[in-house]
Motif scaffolding. Structure first.
Motif, PDB file in Angstrom:
ATOM      1  N   VAL A   1      -6.463  16.396  -8.873  1.00 30.91           N
ATOM      2  CA  VAL A   1      -7.914  16.207  -8.969  1.00 30.91           C
ATOM      3  C   VAL A   1      -8.634  17.012  -7.903  1.00 30.91           C
ATOM      4  CG1 VAL A   1      -9.766  14.515  -8.718  1.00 30.91           C
ATOM      5  CG2 VAL A   1      -7.727  13.935 -10.004  1.00 30.91           C
ATOM      6  N   GLN A   2      -8.033  17.016  -6.713  1.00 26.67           N
ATOM      7  CA  GLN A   2      -8.735  17.640  -5.598  1.00 26.67           C
ATOM      8  C   GLN A   2      -8.405  19.103  -5.433  1.00 26.67           C
ATOM      9  OE1 GLN A   2      -7.782  15.226  -2.260  1.00 26.67           O
ATOM     10  NE2 GLN A   2      -9.210  13.605  -2.839  1.00 26.67           N
ATOM     11  N   GLN A   3      -7.412  19.566  -6.208  1.00 29.50           N
ATOM     12  CA  GLN A   3      -6.996  20.957  -6.100  1.00 29.50           C
ATOM     13  C   GLN A   3      -8.203  21.860  -5.898  1.00 29.50           C
ATOM     14  OE1 GLN A   3      -5.095  22.611  -9.631  1.00 29.50           O
ATOM     15  NE2 GLN A   3      -3.263  22.743  -8.381  1.00 29.50           N
TER      16      GLN A   3
ATOM     17  N   ARG B   1      -1.075  12.095  -7.714  1.00 33.35           N
ATOM     18  CA  ARG B   1      -2.125  12.352  -8.691  1.00 33.35           C
ATOM     19  C   ARG B   1      -3.353  13.021  -8.084  1.00 33.35           C
ATOM     20  NH1 ARG B   1      -1.373  10.360 -13.542  1.00 33.35           N
ATOM     21  NH2 ARG B   1       0.109   8.877 -12.716  1.00 33.35           N
ATOM     22  N   VAL B   2      -3.652  12.629  -6.858  1.00 32.62           N
ATOM     23  CA  VAL B   2      -4.923  13.054  -6.275  1.00 32.62           C
ATOM     24  C   VAL B   2      -4.946  14.567  -6.061  1.00 32.62           C
ATOM     25  CG1 VAL B   2      -4.657  13.019  -3.759  1.00 32.62           C
ATOM     26  CG2 VAL B   2      -6.656  11.957  -4.817  1.00 32.62           C
TER      27      VAL B   2
ATOM     28  N   LEU C   1       1.922   2.552  -3.434  1.00 32.98           N
ATOM     29  CA  LEU C   1       0.689   2.898  -4.139  1.00 32.98           C
ATOM     30  C   LEU C   1       0.161   4.242  -3.630  1.00 32.98           C
ATOM     31  CD1 LEU C   1      -1.335   1.947  -6.188  1.00 32.98           C
ATOM     32  CD2 LEU C   1      -2.513   0.683  -4.403  1.00 32.98           C
ATOM     33  N   GLN C   2       0.176   4.394  -2.315  1.00 27.47           N
ATOM     34  CA  GLN C   2      -0.318   5.639  -1.735  1.00 27.47           C
ATOM     35  C   GLN C   2       0.518   6.822  -2.216  1.00 27.47           C
ATOM     36  OE1 GLN C   2      -3.107   6.199   0.160  1.00 27.47           O
ATOM     37  NE2 GLN C   2      -2.528   8.315  -0.239  1.00 27.47           N
ATOM     38  N   ARG C   3       1.819   6.618  -2.352  1.00 24.78           N
ATOM     39  CA  ARG C   3       2.667   7.729  -2.817  1.00 24.78           C
ATOM     40  C   ARG C   3       2.285   8.141  -4.219  1.00 24.78           C
ATOM     41  NH1 ARG C   3       8.481   8.012  -0.506  1.00 24.78           N
ATOM     42  NH2 ARG C   3       8.387   9.534  -2.161  1.00 24.78           N
ATOM     43  N   ARG C   4       1.974   7.144  -5.047  1.00 25.28           N
ATOM     44  CA  ARG C   4       1.543   7.484  -6.412  1.00 25.28           C
ATOM     45  C   ARG C   4       0.201   8.183  -6.417  1.00 25.28           C
ATOM     46  NH1 ARG C   4       3.643   2.282  -9.712  1.00 25.28           N
ATOM     47  NH2 ARG C   4       5.619   2.393  -8.620  1.00 25.28           N
ATOM     48  N   ILE C   5      -0.681   7.690  -5.555  1.00 23.28           N
ATOM     49  CA  ILE C   5      -2.003   8.326  -5.489  1.00 23.28           C
ATOM     50  C   ILE C   5      -1.846   9.769  -5.022  1.00 23.28           C
ATOM     51  CG2 ILE C   5      -4.238   8.297  -4.319  1.00 23.28           C
ATOM     52  CD1 ILE C   5      -4.062   5.256  -4.240  1.00 23.28           C
ATOM     53  N   ASP C   6      -0.989   9.969  -4.033  1.00 27.69           N
ATOM     54  CA  ASP C   6      -0.750  11.327  -3.524  1.00 27.69           C
ATOM     55  C   ASP C   6      -0.383  12.274  -4.658  1.00 27.69           C
ATOM     56  OD1 ASP C   6      -1.316  10.882  -0.931  1.00 27.69           O
ATOM     57  OD2 ASP C   6       0.739  10.442  -0.322  1.00 27.69           O
TER      58      ASP C   6
ATOM     59  N   ALA D   1       0.831  -1.212   0.000  1.00 27.16           N
ATOM     60  CA  ALA D   1       0.000   0.000   0.000  1.00 27.16           C
ATOM     61  C   ALA D   1       0.863   1.259   0.000  1.00 27.16           C
ATOM     62  CB  ALA D   1      -0.926  -0.001   1.211  1.00 27.16           C
ATOM     63  N   TYR D   2       2.061   1.148   0.570  1.00 29.83           N
ATOM     64  CA  TYR D   2       2.901   2.344   0.715  1.00 29.83           C
ATOM     65  C   TYR D   2       3.263   2.983  -0.627  1.00 29.83           C
ATOM     66  CZ  TYR D   2       7.069   5.116   1.698  1.00 29.83           C
ATOM     67  OH  TYR D   2       7.995   6.113   1.735  1.00 29.83           O
TER      68      TYR D   2
ATOM     69  N   LYS E   1     -10.225  24.880  -6.249  1.00 28.85           N
ATOM     70  CA  LYS E   1     -10.145  25.889  -7.288  1.00 28.85           C
ATOM     71  C   LYS E   1     -10.156  27.229  -6.571  1.00 28.85           C
ATOM     72  CE  LYS E   1     -12.321  25.969 -11.859  1.00 28.85           C
ATOM     73  NZ  LYS E   1     -13.655  25.666 -12.380  1.00 28.85           N
TER      74      LYS E   1
END
Ligand SMILES: Nc1ncnc2c1ncn2[C@@H]1O[C@H](COP(=O)(O)OP(=O)(O)OP(=O)(O)O)[C@@H](O)[C@H]1O
Ligand SMILES: [Mg+2]
Lengths: 300, 256, 319
Positions: free
Chosen positions: A38-40, A34-35, A27-32, A24-25, A42
């Protein structure tokens, strides 16, 4: 043995859980990575009117104020973490917070600091900070310390010594005000932006707060003021050395050997200053002390 | 066999009138659709999507936690499990069956609510656009989140009372939602020890922040497919991990 | 032929207390072998460890030490459950299902076609007398009805070994007879039945062999007659005394009075002495009957002085 049926579940958990956590570690770094895009946020507020919000809060306005205050702090923290110099939403967030709860003093005090500090530490908008503190004074007229905060912004961030002196003077007339308010007013009126005044001011800030962040900030400012003063003195001694020997000293040690100084001077963090061949004093690059005037230089 | 348990769990939820929440959701969406045009001009779409997705998330969460914490506990407490475990059914199959049953319930519930959201959206916009697809992705993310919450509730349900399990699950959910903030707090304080602790916690706790795409959907921002894949993998890994722990605990405990 | 149930040194400690866990031995080294086709009675007073034994065998709780095999398979092996049925003590089932739905749910764990399931459910509901209540939700079931549906689910899949924990409890007289018929039916079909009970006449009537458990320890195993023959036969005399006359001093301790009637129990050898004394007191003899020695007596003797109170309650459980 068939007994293993039960034990097998334990083994599966004992081996599987660490393994899966390890998977998971990364994977979480990659999600971080990218996410965030997406969540920026505005950088947008759905509602900008504090008065409407107050109506919508159905009487829970002080709770809502706390929530908005938390949001403001997180916004500020996030921007600092990302080294993003755009603090556009900070002022409206503070505005909403203090409209919902006009007596939330922390919001005014910290908010003013966040707003006034130059980037990257803050929004670099002392004018907005002044507005905020003026609103604070209007809503909390009995609090004389707010005048000191106002004076401080005029003095330090805007370098408007006349207005600063006036603010301290005004504050000193409030019931309960300490005497040093009057002293400050007089000092600023007389000397303007002298280093001694600055030191006195920061010293007041350092002593009058219990918040560790503000204290740390004040402490750093005091240290750099001290270093700047030291450097100036050191340069004077270097000049005296040159008058005697026809050249600048190579180091502070040479000043000691020449009998000009009783010992090698150290900056507030315990590092020796660096003297360059042109007779200028600098901070040691390893020293944690920072200064806008003194640039760190490697000793030769 | 697992499937038999799952279907019965689904049947139980339906008979317990769990899906009544759909009526509230429908009323909420209708009210929002009718009112939104009158109070805010130009952002009807935004408000409907935000409200709808938030409601789907909250309704689902409440259901996942409140049913989840009773899944195993109730069967032990009422001793309905005695006769069931006398079938050729492994305890871990029972667990997975219960889990799948609640997941099925949540999926059906979420699908119906999404339908309601779509209707409300059509009512205010009169059309669907391509960027509305990200709403579906956001719903999928909500489902992943619910699947993870359900697994946690099930885990606690294996060894503690529903009350405590609710506290534990909710606590973990909140911690996992704010772990990003906890971590940035650790970074801002510039204390290396605290920073290390918050960072460790950040990777240890289930990260529910990953699944938040409501804002993206509301602004019609596209969500990259790779993130969908990564989030799916993340949820799968974490759910497996939690179910492994649950199976280890449950397979070794005496039924009272 | 392999044994149906082999229990080997089965021991269970429960841990009591919250902080300092103290072990309490509920079952102590139980060793028993039951052959296929036997109807086996498991007797013992409250708290003897009967339910504990059955829960251990069903894998609901785990032994502290020892183990067991059913039809040659270790109890940890879930495939063993294909051939095993179990009626828990005071069974309880899903509120929201009807009897028919419950049986269908349970039947789905066995490889049965839909048609076969329907057929078996119909016949088993008939057998336990619940046909008319088959489509009522179980939340509306009475205690006895729950006991009946519990019996139904235990035999639904035609298991080779059936475990019944107090199958008669909560049943009315008709229900008890029906339950007895079901057990005899199972026996006729060559199935093994292992049931726990307090009701001794049931055990005497149904069982090939019985075991007696007290305080977690096995006290004896044998055919009901074998165990009974240990006991000395005795007689019971019922009589009334006319007004003004007193009990003969020799009988004062042995007699119990109920209203105007007295009852004494004497060994065969002392009967005539007792009658002699009663005649002298001008007592009116109502009856003299031979007490058929029962498991109950055996039970009372085993349990002994301290637990006598328990045992008396148990004897009250008879039909
Ligand atoms: N979950 C438990 N925790 C602690 N002790 C227990 C537990 N279950 C049973 N016991 C104890 O184990 C002993 C045996 O209990 P068990 O239920 O097996 O008796 P039983 O023979 O079935 O009695 P009854 O005739 O009343 O049904 C009792 O002393 C009981 O107190
Ligand atoms: Mg019992």
């Amino acid at each position: 043995m068939k007994q293993s049926g039960r034990k097998r579940n334990i083994w599966a958990a004992a081996l599987g859980i660490p393994l899966l956590l390890a998977a998971a570690y990364p994977l979480q770094r990659r999600i971080d990575a990218r996410v965030r895009t997406v969540q920026q946020e505005k950088d947008e507020l759905m509602l900008r009117s504090g008065r409407v919000l107050k109506k919508l809060s159905l009487g829970y306005d002080s709770l809502l104020a706390d929530i908005y205050w938390t949001r403001a702090v997180q916004y500020y923290g996030g921007k600092r973490r990302d080294h993003d110099p755009n603090f556009e939403l900070l002022a409206p967030l503070l505005d909403l917070t203090t409209t919902l709860d006009p007596h939330l003093l922390v919001a005014y005090k910290f908010g003013a600091i966040f707003l006034a500090e130059p980037p990257p530490k803050g929004a670099g908008r002392p004018d907005l900070a002044v507005n905020l503190i003026r609103r604070a004074i209007m809503n909390n007229p009995e609090n004389w310390r707010l005048w000191a905060d106002l004076g401080f912004i005029y003095y330090w961030d805007m370098k408007d010594y006349k207005k600063a002196a006036e603010a301290y003077m005004e504050g000193s007339r409030r019931p309960g005000a300490r005497d040093w308010m009057k002293v400050m007013a007089a000092k600023i009126a007389e000397e303007g932006g002298s280093r001694q005044t600055s030191r006195f001011l920061w010293d007041q800030v350092y002593r009058s707060t219990e918040d560790p962040n503000i204290r740390k900030n004040a402490f750093e400012h005091l240290q750099s003021l001290k270093a700047e003063e030291d450097a100036e003195r050191l340069e004077e001694f270097a000049a005296r050395f040159r008058r005697r020997f026809g050249r600048f000293p190579a180091s502070a040690r040479e000043l000691v050997e020449a009998g000009i100084l009783p010992g090698v001077p150290l900056d507030p963090a315990g590092y020796s200053y660096v003297l360059t061949p042109d007779g200028k004093a600098h901070l040691n690059p390893s020293s944690p002390v920072t200064s806008d005037v003194l640039k760190p230089v490697l000793p030769h | 066999m697992t499937w038999v348990v799952a279907l019965n769990t689904f049947r139980e939820a339906v008979r317990d009138r769990v899906l009544y929440n759909l009526i509230f959701f429908a009323l909420l969406m209708i009210a929002a659709a009718v009112l939104v045009g009158q109070i805010s001009i130009g952002i009807e779409h935004l408000v409907i999507v935000n409200l709808g997705l938030t409601a789907i998330s909250i309704f689902g969460l409440v259901m996942a936690i409140f049913i989840g914490v009773g899944l195993v506990y109730k069967e032990i407490d009422k001793r309905t499990l005695y006769a069931l475990l006398a079938r050729p059914l492994r305890r871990r199959q029972f667990l997975v069956g219960k889990y799948a049953g609640l997941l099925l319930t949540l999926a059906v519930n979420t699908a119906l609510m999404t339908l309601g959201l779509a209707v409300a959206l059509f009512y205010v916009s009169r059309t669907f656009v391509r960027s509305d697809l990200s709403i579906l992705v956001a719903v999928y993310f909500i489902l992943l989140k619910l699947a993870l919450v359900t697994a946690l509730a099930l885990l606690f349900s294996c060894f503690s009372t529903p009350m405590l399990s609710t506290v534990f699950t909710l606590g973990l959910y909140l911690a996992g939602t704010f772990s990003t903030d906890i971590r940035s707090f650790g970074e801002v304080t510039e204390s290396p020890a605290l920073g290390a602790v918050t960072k460790f916690l950040y990777y240890l706790l289930p990260n529910f922040n990953n699944f938040n795409a409501i804002a993206a959907a509301a602004y019609g921002r596209q969500i990259p497919l790779i993130l969908v894949a990564q989030n799916t993998a993340y949820a799968a890994i974490y759910i497996t991990l939690v179910l492994l722990a649950a199976a280890a605990i449950f397979s070794n405990r005496d039924l009272k | 032929m392999q044994a149906a149930i082999e229990i080997d040194g089965l021991t269970k400690d429960y841990y009591l207390g919250f902080w300092r866990k103290r072990p309490r031995r509920a079952l102590d080294g139980l060793t028993l072998t039951i052959e296929e086709g036997e109807v086996f009675g498991f007797l013992g007073p409250n708290g003897a460890g009967k339910t504990t034994t059955l829960k251990l065998l069903m894998g609901l709780i785990f032994p502290t030490s020892g183990g067991a095999r059913i039809l040659g398979r270790a109890i940890e092996d879930v495939s063993m459950h294909h051939d095993v049925g179990y009626l828990p003590e005071q069974p309880y089932f899903y509120d929201y299902l009807t009897a028919r739905e419950l049986l269908d749910y349970f039947a789905r764990f066995f490889r049965l076609s839909a048609e076969e399931r329907r057929r078996r459910i119909g016949s088993v509901l008939d057998l336990v007398g619940l046909s008319s209540a088959a489509d009522v939700q179980l939340r509306r079931y009475s205690k006895g009805m729950l006991q009946r549906i519990g019996m139904a689910q235990a035999i639904l899949h035609q298991p080779r070994v059936v475990f019944l924990d107090e199958p008669m409890s909560g049943l009315d007289p008709v229900g008890r007879r029906e339950a007895r018929d079901i057990i005899l039916d199972l026996k006729r079909q060559g199935r093994t039945v292992f049931f726990s009970t307090h009701i001794l006449p049931d055990a005497e009537m149904l069982c090939d062999r019985v075991a007696v458990l007290v305080g977690g320890k096995l006290q004896g195993v044998g055919s009901p007659e074998q165990i009974v023959s240990i006991e000395v036969e005795s007689l019971e005399v019922l009589f009334e005394l006319p007004a003004g006359s007193a009990l003969p001093p020799a009988l004062e301790d042995a007699a119990t009075q109920t209203g105007a009637r007295y009852r004494i129990q004497v060994p065969e050898a002392q009967l005539y002495d007792a009658l002699e004394g009663l005649r002298a007191a001008r007592a009116r003899i109502i009856s003299v009957s031979q007490l058929k020695p029962t498991l109950e007596d055996f039970f009372l003797r085993l349990v002994g002085g301290e637990q006598r109170k328990h045992a008396v309650e148990i004897s009250g459980g008879g039909l």
